[in-house]
Scaffold this motif. Structure first.
Motif, PDB file in Angstrom:
ATOM      1  N   PRO A  42      17.334  35.295  28.611  1.00  7.00           N
ATOM      2  CA  PRO A  42      17.113  35.592  27.195  1.00  7.00           C
ATOM      3  C   PRO A  42      16.970  37.212  27.135  1.00  7.00           C
ATOM      4  O   PRO A  42      16.109  37.470  27.971  1.00  7.00           O
ATOM      5  CB  PRO A  42      16.384  34.902  26.797  1.00  7.00           C
ATOM      6  CG  PRO A  42      16.007  33.378  27.669  1.00  7.00           C
ATOM      7  CD  PRO A  42      16.499  34.033  28.992  1.00  7.00           C
ATOM      8  N   PRO A  43      17.536  37.757  25.994  1.00  7.70           N
ATOM      9  CA  PRO A  43      17.223  39.052  25.828  1.00  7.70           C
ATOM     10  C   PRO A  43      15.804  39.701  25.720  1.00  7.70           C
ATOM     11  O   PRO A  43      15.556  40.701  25.672  1.00  7.70           O
ATOM     12  CB  PRO A  43      18.265  39.494  24.582  1.00  7.70           C
ATOM     13  CG  PRO A  43      18.492  38.150  23.881  1.00  7.70           C
ATOM     14  CD  PRO A  43      18.324  37.253  24.781  1.00  7.70           C
ATOM     15  N   SER A  44      14.983  38.703  25.292  1.00  2.00           N
ATOM     16  CA  SER A  44      13.412  38.879  25.303  1.00  2.00           C
ATOM     17  C   SER A  44      12.807  39.406  26.702  1.00  2.00           C
ATOM     18  O   SER A  44      11.764  39.917  26.687  1.00  2.00           O
ATOM     19  CB  SER A  44      12.762  37.910  24.681  1.00  2.00           C
ATOM     20  OG  SER A  44      12.904  36.723  25.401  1.00  2.00           O
ATOM     21  N   ASP A  45      13.346  38.647  27.692  1.00  2.00           N
ATOM     22  CA  ASP A  45      12.866  38.949  29.323  1.00  2.00           C
ATOM     23  C   ASP A  45      13.449  40.210  29.702  1.00  2.00           C
ATOM     24  O   ASP A  45      14.463  40.893  30.019  1.00  2.00           O
ATOM     25  CB  ASP A  45      13.801  37.943  30.007  1.00  2.00           C
ATOM     26  CG  ASP A  45      13.043  37.883  31.261  1.00  2.00           C
ATOM     27  OD1 ASP A  45      12.608  38.944  31.802  1.00  2.00           O
ATOM     28  OD2 ASP A  45      13.271  36.813  32.245  1.00  2.00           O
ATOM     29  N   PRO A  46      12.212  41.095  29.735  1.00  2.00           N
ATOM     30  CA  PRO A  46      12.398  42.718  30.570  1.00  2.00           C
ATOM     31  C   PRO A  46      13.099  42.714  31.703  1.00  2.00           C
ATOM     32  O   PRO A  46      13.659  43.817  32.089  1.00  2.00           O
ATOM     33  CB  PRO A  46      11.108  43.204  30.320  1.00  2.00           C
ATOM     34  CG  PRO A  46      10.017  41.863  30.261  1.00  2.00           C
ATOM     35  CD  PRO A  46      10.959  40.663  29.746  1.00  2.00           C
ATOM     36  N   HIS A  47      12.784  41.570  32.500  1.00  2.00           N
ATOM     37  CA  HIS A  47      13.540  41.652  33.997  1.00  2.00           C
ATOM     38  C   HIS A  47      14.875  41.128  33.917  1.00  2.00           C
ATOM     39  O   HIS A  47      15.312  41.221  34.910  1.00  2.00           O
ATOM     40  CB  HIS A  47      12.790  40.503  34.875  1.00  2.00           C
ATOM     41  CG  HIS A  47      11.463  41.043  35.218  1.00  2.00           C
ATOM     42  ND1 HIS A  47      11.243  41.949  36.357  1.00  2.00           N
ATOM     43  CD2 HIS A  47      10.115  40.585  34.883  1.00  2.00           C
ATOM     44  CE1 HIS A  47      10.029  41.972  36.504  1.00  2.00           C
ATOM     45  NE2 HIS A  47       9.456  41.353  35.825  1.00  2.00           N
ATOM     46  N   ALA A  48      15.435  40.639  32.771  1.00  2.00           N
ATOM     47  CA  ALA A  48      16.943  40.245  32.933  1.00  2.00           C
ATOM     48  C   ALA A  48      17.749  41.023  33.794  1.00  2.00           C
ATOM     49  O   ALA A  48      18.464  40.379  34.508  1.00  2.00           O
ATOM     50  CB  ALA A  48      17.438  40.004  31.436  1.00  2.00           C
ATOM     51  N   CYS A  49      17.739  42.157  33.400  1.00  2.00           N
ATOM     52  CA  CYS A  49      18.331  43.325  34.368  1.00  2.00           C
ATOM     53  C   CYS A  49      17.326  44.457  34.189  1.00  2.00           C
ATOM     54  O   CYS A  49      17.001  44.885  33.135  1.00  2.00           O
ATOM     55  CB  CYS A  49      19.723  43.598  34.274  1.00  2.00           C
ATOM     56  SG  CYS A  49      20.418  44.447  32.765  1.00  2.00           S
TER      57      CYS A  49
END
Ligand SMILES: [Fe+2]
Length: 247
Positions: free
Chosen positions: A112-119
């Motif tokens: 989800p875009p709230s996850d700072p680790h997403a990339c």
């Protein structure tokens, strides 16, 4: 994200995929307890665009030091989404995700875009920068898979991986890998025990990680724990909790 960037990245992914023996890669992934790597795999023009984006986001690096565990800098998904269109296009490229699904055998989607680790980008720029042994534990309800891409490699640091760590039937195997520009590494975060060895004087190492999940939902208590860990160990409280409140 411009259509031209999406097309450029899609072409680069197609070029890379044309050079892969998918069946062999799948077998290796399974044999290595859900871990595989392809040295200098992504095409040089794509890597050059990502290196340019690394330079652009450098002012946004957040540095952290946790004694005996990690020291280094990070740039979160929230910054990359605004300033790194090539990296984002790779993260979301349908053919790239389909390839990852084919290797892992799992249905995957971006975090989800709230996850700072997403990339996110990880910067090792000062002597002694490192991260100790850890799993990329999933706080999501489903599994989480990590793609690590080498971007800048002017260092004696190594990604040290212990394969079969959670398989009592297999003898552990240790690999020490340089992550040269374009090198691709894929693993299940809950099964690969790994570390980055300390950076030497006048060295630099920058890597990109792309995270994919089988189920993007997360229990609220795990979400709070995950946010606290990200704030302390990676991106800072302001970045993590302001974004979480907005989300
Ligand atoms: Fe990790």
């Amino acid at each position: 994200m411009s259509e031209a960037t999406t097309t450029t990245v899609a072409d680069a992914v197609a070029d890379a995929l044309a050079r892969v023996d998918l069946d062999a890669l799948r077998r290796t992934y399974r044999d290595q307890s859900e871990f595989v790597y392809l040295e200098r795999w992504l095409p040089a023009p794509l890597v050059a665009r990502m290196v340019a984006e690394v330079e652009r986001v450098r002012p946004a690096i957040n540095r952290n030091y946790i004694p005996r565990h990690k020291k280094g800098g990070s740039v979160s998904f929230h910054t990359l989404v605004e300033q790194a269109p090539t990296i984002l296009a790779l993260y979301r490229a349908p053919a790239f995700i389909a390839f990852l699904e084919s290797v892992t055998g799992a249905r995957l989607q971006p975090c989800p875009p709230s996850d700072p680790h997403a990339c996110a980008l990880y910067f090792y720029t000062e002597p002694g920068d490192h991260i100790g042994f850890h799993f990329d534990t999933s706080y999501y309800r489903g599994a989480r898979y990590t793609v690590l891409v080498g971007i800048v490699e002017r260092s004696s640091s190594r990604l040290v991986c212990q394969l079969h760590k959670r398989d009592p039937a297999r003898r552990p195997v240790e690999l020490a890998l340089a992550t040269h520009p374009g090198t691709f590494i894929l693993f299940n975060g809950d099964t690969l025990w790994h570390a980055i060895t300390p950076l030497g004087e006048n060295e630099e190492r920058v890597s990109l990680t792309l995270e994919y999940v089988t189920d993007p939902s997360m229990h609220p208590v795990k979400r709070l724990f995950s946010n606290l860990k990200d704030a302390v160990a990676y991106f800072g409280f302001r970045a993590v909790f302001r974004r979480a409140a907005r989300a």
